[in-house]
Design a protein around this motif. Structure first.
Motif, short mmCIF file in Angstrom:
data_model
loop_
_atom_site.label_atom_id
_atom_site.label_comp_id
_atom_site.label_asym_id
_atom_site.label_seq_id
_atom_site.Cartn_x
_atom_site.Cartn_y
_atom_site.Cartn_z
N PRO A 1 41.08 -22.56 8.60
CA PRO A 1 41.43 -23.98 9.02
C PRO A 1 43.08 -24.40 8.55
O PRO A 1 43.44 -25.34 8.80
CB PRO A 1 40.54 -24.81 8.10
CG PRO A 1 40.43 -24.01 6.77
CD PRO A 1 40.63 -22.48 7.29
N SER A 2 43.78 -23.44 7.90
CA SER A 2 45.00 -23.65 7.19
C SER A 2 46.03 -24.13 8.45
O SER A 2 46.49 -23.38 9.13
CB SER A 2 45.45 -22.57 6.40
OG SER A 2 46.96 -22.72 5.95
N ILE A 3 46.73 -25.20 8.23
CA ILE A 3 47.81 -25.67 9.16
C ILE A 3 48.95 -24.61 9.00
O ILE A 3 49.63 -24.13 9.78
CB ILE A 3 48.22 -27.05 8.89
CG1 ILE A 3 46.81 -27.88 9.33
CG2 ILE A 3 49.31 -27.34 9.77
CD1 ILE A 3 47.16 -29.60 9.03
N ALA A 4 49.08 -24.31 7.63
CA ALA A 4 50.48 -23.48 7.56
C ALA A 4 50.42 -22.33 7.86
O ALA A 4 51.29 -21.72 8.52
CB ALA A 4 50.53 -23.56 5.78
N THR A 5 49.13 -21.51 7.82
CA THR A 5 49.33 -20.17 8.09
C THR A 5 48.38 -19.78 9.31
O THR A 5 48.36 -18.68 9.96
CB THR A 5 48.54 -19.30 6.76
OG1 THR A 5 47.19 -19.99 6.69
CG2 THR A 5 49.41 -19.36 5.70
N VAL A 6 47.69 -20.75 9.86
CA VAL A 6 46.92 -20.58 11.28
C VAL A 6 47.42 -21.55 12.27
O VAL A 6 47.99 -20.87 13.71
CB VAL A 6 45.45 -20.79 11.20
CG1 VAL A 6 44.67 -20.26 12.42
CG2 VAL A 6 44.81 -19.70 9.94
N LEU A 7 47.37 -22.69 12.22
CA LEU A 7 47.63 -23.50 13.22
C LEU A 7 49.25 -23.65 13.67
O LEU A 7 49.52 -23.71 14.72
CB LEU A 7 47.16 -24.93 12.90
CG LEU A 7 45.80 -24.89 12.58
CD1 LEU A 7 45.15 -26.53 12.48
CD2 LEU A 7 44.79 -24.17 13.58
N LYS A 8 50.18 -23.71 12.68
CA LYS A 8 51.48 -23.59 12.88
C LYS A 8 51.95 -22.37 13.65
O LYS A 8 52.64 -22.41 14.60
CB LYS A 8 52.41 -23.99 11.65
CG LYS A 8 52.38 -25.19 11.18
CD LYS A 8 53.28 -25.45 10.39
CE LYS A 8 53.49 -27.06 9.74
NZ LYS A 8 54.55 -27.29 8.56
N PRO A 9 51.41 -21.05 13.22
CA PRO A 9 51.78 -19.92 13.96
C PRO A 9 51.17 -20.03 15.16
O PRO A 9 51.77 -19.44 16.34
CB PRO A 9 51.29 -18.84 13.22
CG PRO A 9 51.11 -19.36 11.90
CD PRO A 9 50.86 -20.80 12.10
N ALA A 10 50.13 -20.57 15.60
CA ALA A 10 49.45 -20.80 16.99
C ALA A 10 50.02 -21.64 17.85
O ALA A 10 50.16 -21.52 19.01
CB ALA A 10 47.85 -20.92 17.06
N GLY A 11 50.68 -22.58 17.12
CA GLY A 11 51.24 -23.82 17.87
C GLY A 11 50.44 -25.23 17.66
O GLY A 11 49.20 -25.17 18.15
N LEU A 12 50.98 -26.12 17.07
CA LEU A 12 50.37 -27.32 16.81
C LEU A 12 49.59 -28.08 18.06
O LEU A 12 48.68 -28.49 17.99
CB LEU A 12 51.08 -28.48 15.96
CG LEU A 12 51.48 -27.75 14.49
CD1 LEU A 12 52.46 -28.82 13.79
CD2 LEU A 12 50.33 -27.52 13.70
N GLU A 13 50.40 -28.02 19.16
CA GLU A 13 50.12 -28.40 20.18
C GLU A 13 48.84 -27.90 20.89
O GLU A 13 47.94 -28.45 21.35
CB GLU A 13 51.20 -28.61 21.29
CG GLU A 13 50.93 -29.38 22.40
CD GLU A 13 50.56 -30.80 22.41
OE1 GLU A 13 49.82 -31.38 23.43
OE2 GLU A 13 51.12 -31.56 21.46
N LYS A 14 49.06 -26.51 20.54
CA LYS A 14 47.90 -25.65 21.29
C LYS A 14 46.58 -25.64 20.38
O LYS A 14 45.57 -25.20 20.77
CB LYS A 14 48.52 -24.31 21.26
CG LYS A 14 49.70 -24.08 22.36
CD LYS A 14 50.33 -22.49 22.29
CE LYS A 14 51.41 -22.47 23.22
NZ LYS A 14 51.99 -20.91 23.35
#
Length: 400
Positions: free
Chosen positions: A263-276
């Protein structure tokens, strides 16, 4: 009235207790009058290196405790070694920790396959394997492995929560599942199918991956081609980020559920793209440092102060680091309960007798509980949806 005889008896009892404590120290490797040495393996390199922040945070936590005087006069010395998320390397490093470094016990070793590789060895040698960093149910089996206790919510529990939510909100949906090809991924599938019951036919496609693979793009393409309108991502951070990004890029507009291991925003969602990442659903049990609703929360303020002194703002925002803060707090409570008796028997006994432990970063109402027949410390979760900036909780605390 306190008589001379009672003084003698109490003195004898105190002497016996002190002698017992000295004997326990002498018999327990890694325990001296001034130190307790504990061991751990972490993937500081390899496909799961995003979890390395867990070990660094726990080391910082025990540094803080040591600066405050330690526990019962002892400093905590955490030896955390890199295993690259490779079970053979885990075995090598754990043998080094036990046989060469003489640690008292293992704490929060990470990963399903790595922990499985060392479980029998540790149980055969009666060495506590405490609060393992995995949600696989096989680590909550006191009848067969009394020296191993879990920590994370059970993967099957989490998957059952998702299955129940799907049945309640999209009962005619078609489900595709991306899962890691190990105990973690297989338990997810088992829990999901259990929740769906006679509607398990809703699962129209499954695709697994090996941690040695460079990407899961082809698996996501295959899953989208199944016509599913629900995607469950049971993947570790690197592969979860890839799946989130690829499913968005394909124009796949299905509902996406993300395992709590990523669930980490820093290590998962940001690399994936916050919009995505918008619209992802995850089951949570800890407070999200990126959620403004917690900014005045005493527990979050404690976490912020800790990060300011021992880590950085990057770790403050990382869900994996916040997880580690709670795990280390659970370990600290266990050591406190041991008192002067740090024998391996008593350490294991106290780990299995934690009652209603409140931790700063657990969701309100949640408590850590263990017993000799219950080796699953965390059994409640709450659903959250990602809004492009932070995870937003909804609904009530749930049990699978």
């Amino acid at each position: 009235m306190i008589t001379r005889r009672s003084f003698l008896q109490s003195g004898a009892a105190a002497a016996a207790f002190a002698a017992s404590a000295r004997a326990a120290r002498a018999e327990t490797p890694g325990v001296t009058d001034t130190e307790i040495k504990i061991g751990q393996t972490m993937p500081y390199s390899g496909p799961a290196s995003a979890y390395g922040v867990i070990g660094r945070t726990e080391a910082a936590y025990f540094k803080m405790i040591n600066e405050q005087g330690g526990v019962n006069g002892r400093k905590i010395n955490l030896l955390s070694l890199d295993d690259g998320y490779s079970p053979p390397k885990t075995v090598e490093q754990v043998r080094r920790l036990v046989e060469d470094e003489k640690v008292a016990f293992l704490f929060n070793t990470l990963g399903t396959a790595p922990n499985l590789a060392i479980r029998q060895y540790l149980n055969d040698n009666r060495i506590p394997q405490l609060f393992v960093s995995t949600g696989a149910s096989v680590f909550s089996d006191p009848a067969h492995f009394p020296w191993t206790i879990g920590y994370n919510p059970n993967y099957q529990t989490e998957a059952r929560i998702y299955g129940k939510h799907i049945l309640a909100t999209k009962p005619d949906g078609k489900i595709a599942v991306l899962n890691q090809n190990d105990g973690f991924g297989k338990e997810y599938l088992s829990g999901l199918k259990d929740a769906l019951g006679d509607k398990s036919g809703m699962i129209v496609k499954e695709a697994s991956y090996e941690t040695s693979e460079p990407t899961v793009d082809s698996q996501v393409v295959t899953l989208q081609g199944s016509g599913a309108d629900i995607l469950i991502i049971a993947a570790t951070p690197k592969f979860a980020a890839q799946a989130i990004r690829k499913s968005y890029d394909l124009g796949w507009n299905g509902v996406r559920y993300l395992s709590n291991v990523s669930p980490s925003i820093a290590t998962v969602l940001k690399p994936a793209g916050l919009e995505k990442s918008k619209g992802l659903i995850c089951a949570y049990y800890g407070k999200d440092p990126t959620d403004a609703k917690w900014k005045d929360d005493p527990g979050m303020k404690e976490w912020a102060a800790f990060c300011d002194k021992y880590l950085s703002h990057a770790e403050f925002l990382d869900a994996n680091a916040a997880y580690a803060y709670s795990a280390a707090g659970t370990m600290l409570q266990t050591i406190k309960q041991c008192g002067a008796d740090l024998s391996r028997d008593n350490v294991m006994k106290q780990a299995a007798n934690i009652k209603d432990l409140e931790l700063p970063l657990l969701l309100p109402g949640m408590r850590i509980n263990t017993s000799p027949t219950n080796f699953s410390p965390i059994r409640q979760m709450q659903l959250a949806s990602f809004d492009g900036q932070s995870w937003q909780l909804f609904g009530e605390l749930l049990m699978g």
